[in-house]
Scaffold this motif. Structure first.
Motif, PDB file in Angstrom:
ATOM      1  N   ALA A  83      -6.851 -51.519 -16.875  1.00 47.25           N
ATOM      2  CA  ALA A  83      -6.507 -50.911 -15.587  1.00 47.25           C
ATOM      3  C   ALA A  83      -5.476 -51.760 -14.846  1.00 47.25           C
ATOM      4  O   ALA A  83      -4.529 -51.230 -14.258  1.00 47.25           O
ATOM      5  CB  ALA A  83      -7.757 -50.716 -14.737  1.00 47.25           C
ATOM      6  N   PHE A  84      -5.635 -53.066 -14.879  1.00 47.01           N
ATOM      7  CA  PHE A  84      -4.673 -53.935 -14.207  1.00 47.01           C
ATOM      8  C   PHE A  84      -3.363 -53.989 -14.985  1.00 47.01           C
ATOM      9  O   PHE A  84      -2.276 -53.969 -14.409  1.00 47.01           O
ATOM     10  CB  PHE A  84      -5.223 -55.354 -14.029  1.00 47.01           C
ATOM     11  CG  PHE A  84      -4.397 -56.181 -13.094  1.00 47.01           C
ATOM     12  CD1 PHE A  84      -4.648 -56.160 -11.735  1.00 47.01           C
ATOM     13  CD2 PHE A  84      -3.351 -56.954 -13.561  1.00 47.01           C
ATOM     14  CE1 PHE A  84      -3.867 -56.895 -10.854  1.00 47.01           C
ATOM     15  CE2 PHE A  84      -2.564 -57.691 -12.690  1.00 47.01           C
ATOM     16  CZ  PHE A  84      -2.826 -57.668 -11.339  1.00 47.01           C
ATOM     17  N   GLY A  85      -3.465 -54.033 -16.292  1.00 47.01           N
ATOM     18  CA  GLY A  85      -2.295 -54.229 -17.134  1.00 47.01           C
ATOM     19  C   GLY A  85      -1.319 -53.075 -17.160  1.00 47.01           C
ATOM     20  O   GLY A  85      -0.146 -53.270 -17.494  1.00 47.01           O
ATOM     21  N   LEU A  86      -1.767 -51.887 -16.809  1.00 44.87           N
ATOM     22  CA  LEU A  86      -0.844 -50.755 -16.799  1.00 44.87           C
ATOM     23  C   LEU A  86       0.293 -50.955 -15.806  1.00 44.87           C
ATOM     24  O   LEU A  86       1.358 -50.369 -15.946  1.00 44.87           O
ATOM     25  CB  LEU A  86      -1.593 -49.454 -16.503  1.00 44.87           C
ATOM     26  CG  LEU A  86      -2.442 -48.939 -17.656  1.00 44.87           C
ATOM     27  CD1 LEU A  86      -3.257 -47.730 -17.216  1.00 44.87           C
ATOM     28  CD2 LEU A  86      -1.598 -48.601 -18.865  1.00 44.87           C
ATOM     29  N   GLY A  87       0.058 -51.785 -14.810  1.00 49.04           N
ATOM     30  CA  GLY A  87       1.101 -52.063 -13.830  1.00 49.04           C
ATOM     31  C   GLY A  87       2.133 -53.065 -14.301  1.00 49.04           C
ATOM     32  O   GLY A  87       3.203 -53.181 -13.714  1.00 49.04           O
ATOM     33  N   PHE A  88       1.827 -53.799 -15.361  1.00 51.02           N
ATOM     34  CA  PHE A  88       2.801 -54.740 -15.901  1.00 51.02           C
ATOM     35  C   PHE A  88       3.964 -53.935 -16.471  1.00 51.02           C
ATOM     36  O   PHE A  88       3.785 -52.947 -17.150  1.00 51.02           O
ATOM     37  CB  PHE A  88       2.177 -55.602 -16.994  1.00 51.02           C
ATOM     38  CG  PHE A  88       1.443 -56.787 -16.463  1.00 51.02           C
ATOM     39  CD1 PHE A  88       0.278 -56.623 -15.758  1.00 51.02           C
ATOM     40  CD2 PHE A  88       1.919 -58.062 -16.647  1.00 51.02           C
ATOM     41  CE1 PHE A  88      -0.408 -57.701 -15.246  1.00 51.02           C
ATOM     42  CE2 PHE A  88       1.245 -59.151 -16.143  1.00 51.02           C
ATOM     43  CZ  PHE A  88       0.095 -58.976 -15.446  1.00 51.02           C
ATOM     44  N   GLY A  89       5.135 -54.343 -16.205  1.00 48.91           N
ATOM     45  CA  GLY A  89       6.300 -53.638 -16.695  1.00 48.91           C
ATOM     46  C   GLY A  89       6.817 -52.588 -15.737  1.00 48.91           C
ATOM     47  O   GLY A  89       7.980 -52.195 -15.811  1.00 48.91           O
ATOM     48  N   VAL A  90       5.973 -52.114 -14.847  1.00 47.61           N
ATOM     49  CA  VAL A  90       6.401 -51.081 -13.901  1.00 47.61           C
ATOM     50  C   VAL A  90       7.444 -51.647 -12.939  1.00 47.61           C
ATOM     51  O   VAL A  90       8.454 -51.003 -12.661  1.00 47.61           O
ATOM     52  CB  VAL A  90       5.192 -50.494 -13.151  1.00 47.61           C
ATOM     53  CG1 VAL A  90       5.621 -49.652 -11.969  1.00 47.61           C
ATOM     54  CG2 VAL A  90       4.340 -49.681 -14.103  1.00 47.61           C
ATOM     55  N   ALA A  91       7.218 -52.851 -12.473  1.00 46.21           N
ATOM     56  CA  ALA A  91       8.145 -53.437 -11.499  1.00 46.21           C
ATOM     57  C   ALA A  91       9.541 -53.607 -12.079  1.00 46.21           C
ATOM     58  O   ALA A  91      10.533 -53.392 -11.378  1.00 46.21           O
ATOM     59  CB  ALA A  91       7.610 -54.774 -11.009  1.00 46.21           C
TER      60      ALA A  91
END
Length: 166
Positions: A83-91
């Protein structure tokens, strides 16, 4: 995100998991970075980018808050990291698009360059701040609460941005 990356293995081992499991789960962050980018690319075709990014940050915040409760089991630890890791790469994808949307492309390089120094300092300082908090409290849950709080502030900021004109 940088604080979570640096402290994730330490947190998972403190939650009772073997170091090999903790390192393997932390390794998911790289795979999830690609997954998050793919989801962002698909979602931004249907939704405003600011709303997608706000939803990602809110998901990361919830995951950070819930991880201390769920990390006692392997499945809970993996679910929290996913759940936390899905945000990695988004920025890395969202930042240039949001800057161009907000300020146009004429001064993009100047604005992106101006933002690079404080963003880099924050990425470098966050793990140090998290380490200081962990050392002071003697536990990781306050660190994860601080990370979760920062994610929710970022989500609120993105939602506030959706209501302001470019």
């Amino acid at each position: 995100m940088s604080a979570m990356t640096v402290h994730l293995v330490g947190f998972l081992t403190s939650a009772g998991h073997p170091a090999t499991f903790a390192a393997t789960v932390a390794g998911l962050l790289g795979v999830l970075s690609v997954t998050g980018r793919l989801l962002l690319t698909g979602a931004q075709r249907r939704l405003r980018l600011t709303r997608v990014v706000a939803a990602v940050f809110a998901t990361q915040g919830a995951a950070a808050f819930l991880l201390p409760l769920a990390a006692g089991t392997r499945a809970g630890a993996v679910a929290g990291v996913v759940a936390f890791g899905l945000g990695f790469g988004v920025a890395s994808l969202a930042t240039p698009a949001l800057l161009a949307e907000r300020y146009g492309t004429t001064a993009y390089a100047s604005i992106a360059g101006t933002l690079a120094a404080p963003v880099t300092l924050a990425k470098a300082g966050a793990p140090l701040g998290a380490a200081a908090l962990q050392h002071t409290t003697g536990a990781y849950p306050p660190v994860l609460a601080a990370i979760g709080g920062a994610c929710l502030v970022a989500a609120a900021g993105m939602l506030a941005r959706t209501r302001t004109p470019a």
